[in-house]
Enzyme design. Structure first.
Site, PDB file in Angstrom:
ATOM      1  N   ASP A 126      -7.305  40.367 -11.717  1.00 37.38           N
ATOM      2  CA  ASP A 126      -6.588  40.217 -12.988  1.00 37.38           C
ATOM      3  C   ASP A 126      -7.082  41.281 -13.970  1.00 37.38           C
ATOM      4  OD1 ASP A 126      -4.887  38.954 -14.825  1.00 37.38           O
ATOM      5  OD2 ASP A 126      -6.443  37.562 -15.503  1.00 37.38           O
ATOM      6  N   GLY A 161      -4.951  33.402 -24.553  1.00 37.37           N
ATOM      7  CA  GLY A 161      -5.772  32.493 -25.336  1.00 37.37           C
ATOM      8  C   GLY A 161      -5.050  31.214 -25.720  1.00 37.37           C
ATOM      9  N   SER A 187      -0.117  30.091 -20.800  1.00 34.39           N
ATOM     10  CA  SER A 187      -0.601  28.711 -20.899  1.00 34.39           C
ATOM     11  C   SER A 187       0.214  27.952 -21.945  1.00 34.39           C
ATOM     12  CB  SER A 187      -2.084  28.689 -21.294  1.00 34.39           C
ATOM     13  OG  SER A 187      -2.886  28.884 -20.150  1.00 34.39           O
TER      14      SER A 187
HETATM   15  P1  13P Z   1      -3.510  32.356 -20.871  1.00 37.73           P
HETATM   16  O1  13P Z   1      -4.622  32.723 -21.806  1.00 37.73           O
HETATM   17  O2  13P Z   1      -2.270  32.026 -21.630  1.00 37.73           O
HETATM   18  O3  13P Z   1      -3.898  31.300 -19.922  1.00 37.73           O
HETATM   19  O4  13P Z   1      -3.163  33.668 -20.007  1.00 37.73           O
HETATM   20  C1  13P Z   1      -3.937  33.992 -18.883  1.00 37.73           C
HETATM   21  C2  13P Z   1      -3.638  35.351 -18.359  1.00 37.73           C
HETATM   22  O5  13P Z   1      -2.686  36.012 -18.711  1.00 37.73           O
HETATM   23  C3  13P Z   1      -4.557  35.893 -17.349  1.00 37.73           C
HETATM   24  O6  13P Z   1      -4.256  37.215 -17.034  1.00 37.73           O
HETATM   25  O1  G3H Z   2      -6.197  37.409 -19.459  1.00 41.04           O
HETATM   26  C1  G3H Z   2      -7.389  37.176 -19.328  1.00 41.04           C
HETATM   27  C2  G3H Z   2      -7.843  36.013 -18.549  1.00 41.04           C
HETATM   28  O2  G3H Z   2      -7.719  34.820 -19.278  1.00 41.04           O
HETATM   29  C3  G3H Z   2      -9.238  36.239 -18.051  1.00 41.04           C
HETATM   30  O3  G3H Z   2     -10.140  36.123 -19.097  1.00 41.04           O
HETATM   31  O4  G3H Z   2     -11.513  38.218 -18.965  1.00 41.04           O
HETATM   32  O5  G3H Z   2     -12.377  36.145 -20.110  1.00 41.04           O
HETATM   33  O6  G3H Z   2     -12.151  36.218 -17.617  1.00 41.04           O
HETATM   34  P1  G3H Z   2     -11.641  36.720 -18.926  1.00 41.04           P
HETATM   35 ZN    ZN Z   3      -3.451  38.352 -18.657  1.00 42.75          ZN
END
Ligand code: 13P
Ligand code: G3H
Ligand code: ZN
Length: 310
Positions: free
Chosen positions: A82, A179, A214
């Site tokens: 990610d 977030g 989310s």
């Molecule tokens: P949320 O913060 O809405 O859960 O999004 C997560 C996300 O896009 C991870 O790449």
């Molecule tokens: O989009 C980001 C994801 O929520 C991952 O978050 O980089 O704090 O693991 P993180």
């Molecule tokens: Zn993301």
């Protein structure tokens, strides 16, 4: 079933009018909860790890946890990076067995984004790994870069970007954000479905990805608030909008904050109800169960991917 790339998953999701949930993993309980939920509902699933997750858990531990999930389940699982921010990070994940990577050049100029993404695609495709690119910028804080306003994806850019880079899927900005505080109180949550439609018209049958998706369950926000937490005015994307997106060209929906809320609610409630508890298993069990319930709910009510693990 060994780890799979997202290629086949997305093709079926596009044709079937559903989306695959891409859930962020950081520790054993989270991996277990997501995979148990998906396995019981016979849903394909994407487990995604951020750079922060790999730093937190240690890349070897994280990979082994996912291997354990694969071994104890019977559904297609993709392991995805990610928000990869460099070629080197993507390469390291590909070399260690990830089946999909995201190279996020969304903060770069168009030309620099194309160049970086193309370089990752060349390496990834030579190893049978799929690549997600991103055009446009979500509002909010991401990788320590703060973006105050949405910079919606420009449909005029998408064909050139996809053609020149060779990416397998494209993350777009249509009003979602990372977030738990996605909209201001009193603000009407809205997504730019008109932009999504225009992108789909320009890129027929091409898988689109939604980050920042989310829904920020008010049930969990309430439990957190009632048990010593502070999450006032946490607001997410309404589920009906995500369901609408999942029926369209959106084949991957990213969810992390909802998992964090469910987990935190479980822990906070146990601590508050049973102050004498100091065995981590006692408070991690309900936290893990909350995530499992949440993922089941997403699969049946939002993603529409139940029973698609064929
Ligand atoms: P949320 O913060 O809405 O859960 O999004 C997560 C996300 O896009 C991870 O790449
Ligand atoms: O989009 C980001 C994801 O929520 C991952 O978050 O980089 O704090 O693991 P993180
Ligand atoms: Zn993301």
């Amino acid at each position: 079933m060994p780890l799979v790339s997202t290629k086949e998953m997305f093709k079926k999701a596009y044709e079937g009018g559903y989306a695959i949930g891409a859930f962020n993993v950081n520790n054993m309980e989270i991996v277990q909860a997501i995979v148990e939920a998906a396995n019981e509902l016979k849903s394909p699933v994407i487990l995604q790890a951020s750079k922060g997750a790999r730093d937190y858990a240690n890349p070897v531990y994280l990979k082994k946890l996912v291997e354990a999930a694969v071994e104890t389940s019977d559904i297609p699982i993709a392991l995805h990076l990610d928000h990869g921010d460099t070629f080197e990070l993507c390469k390291s994940c590909i070399d260690s067995g990830f089946t999909s990577v995201m190279i996020d050049g969304s903060h770069l100029s168009f030309e620099d984004n194309v160049a970086l993404t193309k370089k990752v695609v060349e390496y990834a495709h030579a190893h049978g790994v799929t690549v997600e690119g991103e055009l446009g910028q979500l509002a909010g804080v991401e990788d320590e870069i703060s973006v105050e306003h949405h910079s919606y994806t420009n449909p005029d850019d998408v064909v050139e970007f996809v053609t020149r880079t060779g990416v397998d899927s494209l993350a777009i900005a249509i009003g979602t954000s990372h977030g738990a505080f996605k909209f201001k109180p009193g603000q009407n949550p809205q997504l730019r479905f008109d932009i999504l439609e225009e992108i789909t018209r320009r890129l027929p049958e091409f898988p689109i990805v939604l980050h920042g998706a989310s829904s920020v369950s008010q049930e969990y926000v309430k439990i957190i608030q009632e048990n010593g937490g502070s999450m006032k005015d946490a607001i997410g994307i309404p589920e009906d909008m995500l369901r609408q997106a999942a029926r369209s060209a959106v084949c991957k929906i990213n969810i992390d904050s909802d998992l964090r809320l469910a987990f935190t609610a479980g822990i906070r409630k146990t601590f508050n109800d049973k102050p004498e508890v100091f065995d981590p298993r006692t408070y991690l069990k309900p936290a893990r169960a909350n995530i499992k319930d949440l993922v089941k709910h997403k699969i049946t009510e939002v993603l529409g991917s139940e029973g698609k693990a064929v």
